[in-house]
Write an enzyme that holds these catalytic residues in place. Structure first.
Site, short mmCIF file in Angstrom:
data_model
loop_
_atom_site.label_atom_id
_atom_site.label_comp_id
_atom_site.label_asym_id
_atom_site.label_seq_id
_atom_site.Cartn_x
_atom_site.Cartn_y
_atom_site.Cartn_z
N TYR A 154 -25.31 -58.76 14.15
CA TYR A 154 -24.30 -59.22 15.37
C TYR A 154 -22.76 -58.97 15.48
O TYR A 154 -22.32 -58.52 15.42
CB TYR A 154 -24.04 -61.08 15.92
CG TYR A 154 -25.71 -61.43 15.83
CD1 TYR A 154 -26.58 -61.14 16.32
CD2 TYR A 154 -25.61 -62.25 14.24
CE1 TYR A 154 -27.97 -61.73 15.82
CE2 TYR A 154 -26.92 -63.64 14.04
CZ TYR A 154 -27.84 -62.67 14.39
OH TYR A 154 -28.88 -62.85 14.29
N THR A 226 -19.46 -77.85 16.05
CA THR A 226 -19.51 -79.57 16.56
C THR A 226 -18.52 -79.64 17.83
O THR A 226 -18.49 -80.18 18.35
CB THR A 226 -18.34 -79.72 15.45
OG1 THR A 226 -17.47 -79.01 15.57
CG2 THR A 226 -18.86 -79.95 14.38
#
Length: 361
Positions: A154, A226
């Protein structure tokens, strides 16, 4: 009536556009915009509520699996420069995009090279809370998370965070104590420069590898970021030793605020997402908890010694290995001898009768 309907529709579109533009600014760690509502605030964050591989997690002893094929973690030795910023939700360090030398992370459970991108600081307003990940339900005063993206597949973090194997998260547990790391002070000395939301401070020539604890023991599992949108594309690596921050530096960290200087709001601390269900995921480790003394020959059945995770007062390990005599009960735990520490076997990679305790200080 038709014109009125068009006018109302236009207002709704403008309102939604305004809200979407501010989503990144007003999510929080408590209240109606806290973790329980992240997946409802933005449809693109639906994994925060519906995901089955979410982070952080509590590391449970009976879920640990020793994997002898896990390699050492490799960090490039380059220094990085970037900006430390108070975002209003967290303290974040982001590396300069046009830096000549980027730090690559490889090895361990990673099949690709990952380019370091940012650091997130999670901490509590008291020493008994702060970290996102937990060890046997024990929470540390803080947790520093290093994020990188898969540079082989990526182009950047924005693309990688939505893709398989896109992100690596390196978790460093933080203990309050006297640090012996001058390089870490490049960051901690800047805490008072970013007291309020939106404040930023440049940090130059940070040797990332020197911030890591002196260990190659770690735990790893498949999880998510998170923070919103909780993308389940992260490989997590949790080192088995903490890093240290002084009481004075922790005090300075706890002075950071969520708001501006005019409206400071609440302190920035307590910015930890609650632990998420493991949902039968495997947590692997390269800690050989099957180190044990063997008696007799390999041709005969043997009574292997019970192995335990235990607190070791003279060690910094989050998870420690010691052996007890097989005739003793599970509660009778003694520290390992040098002979027991040096003898190894990998015949059975699954922990048998293990229990986990946290290093106490």
């Amino acid at each position: 009536m038709h014109q009125c309907s068009l006018f109302i529709l236009t207002l709704l579109c403008v309102s939604v556009k305004d809200i979407s533009g501010s989503w990144e600014e007003w999510w929080t760690y408590d209240g109606i915009s806290g973790p329980g509502f992240w997946g409802l605030i933005n449809p693109q964050w639906s994994m925060c509520n519906k995901g089955r591989r979410q982070s952080p997690v509590n590391i449970e002893p009976d879920k640990l699996l020793f994997d002898p094929w896990l390699r050492d973690i490799q960090f490039d030795k380059h220094k990085v420069s970037g900006v430390l910023q108070n975002t209003g939700q967290s303290l974040v360090f982001r590396v300069e995009k046009d830096s000549k030398h980027q730090v690559n992370i490889s090895g361990g459970p990673l099949s690709y090279r990952y380019q370091f991108e940012e650091i997130y600081f999670h901490y509590g307003m008291e020493d008994n809370r702060g970290s996102e990940h937990q060890i046997d339900h024990h929470t540390f005063p803080g947790e520093i998370q290093l994020y990188g993206f898969n540079k082989e597949l990526y182009h950047n973090m924005s693309e990688a965070q939505h893709k398989s194997q896109g992100i690596v998260g390196i978790s460093l547990m933080v203990q309050v104590g006297e640090p012996f790391n001058a390089d870490f002070r490049l960051i901690t000395s800047a805490f008072n420069k970013v007291t309020y939301r939106g404040a930023s401070f440049p940090i130059k020539h940070l040797p990332l590898s020197s911030l890591l604890p002196n260990t190659q023991q770690y735990l790893t599992y498949e999880g998510s970021t998170t923070h919103p949108g909780c993308w389940e594309t992260a490989v997590w690596i949790i080192f088995n030793k903490p890093i240290y921050i002084s009481k004075q530096e922790m005090y300075a960290l706890r002075q950071l605020m969520q708001g501006s200087q005019l409206t400071p709001k609440a302190p920035l601390g307590n910015n930890a997402r609650p632990v998420q269900p493991l949902h039968h995921r495997t947590v692997r480790t390269n800690i050989n908890f099957n180190k044990q003394g063997l008696q007799g020959s390999n041709n005969c059945p043997d009574m292997y010694r019970n192995m335990h995770y235990t607190a070791v007062e003279s060690s910094d390990d989050l998870i420690s290995v010691s052996a007890s005599d097989p005739t003793l009960k599970m509660t009778s735990i003694e520290p390992p001898t040098n002979e027991e520490t040096n003898s190894t076997t990998t015949s059975n990679p699954v922990a048998q009768g293990t229990q986990l305790a946290v290093q106490k200080r």
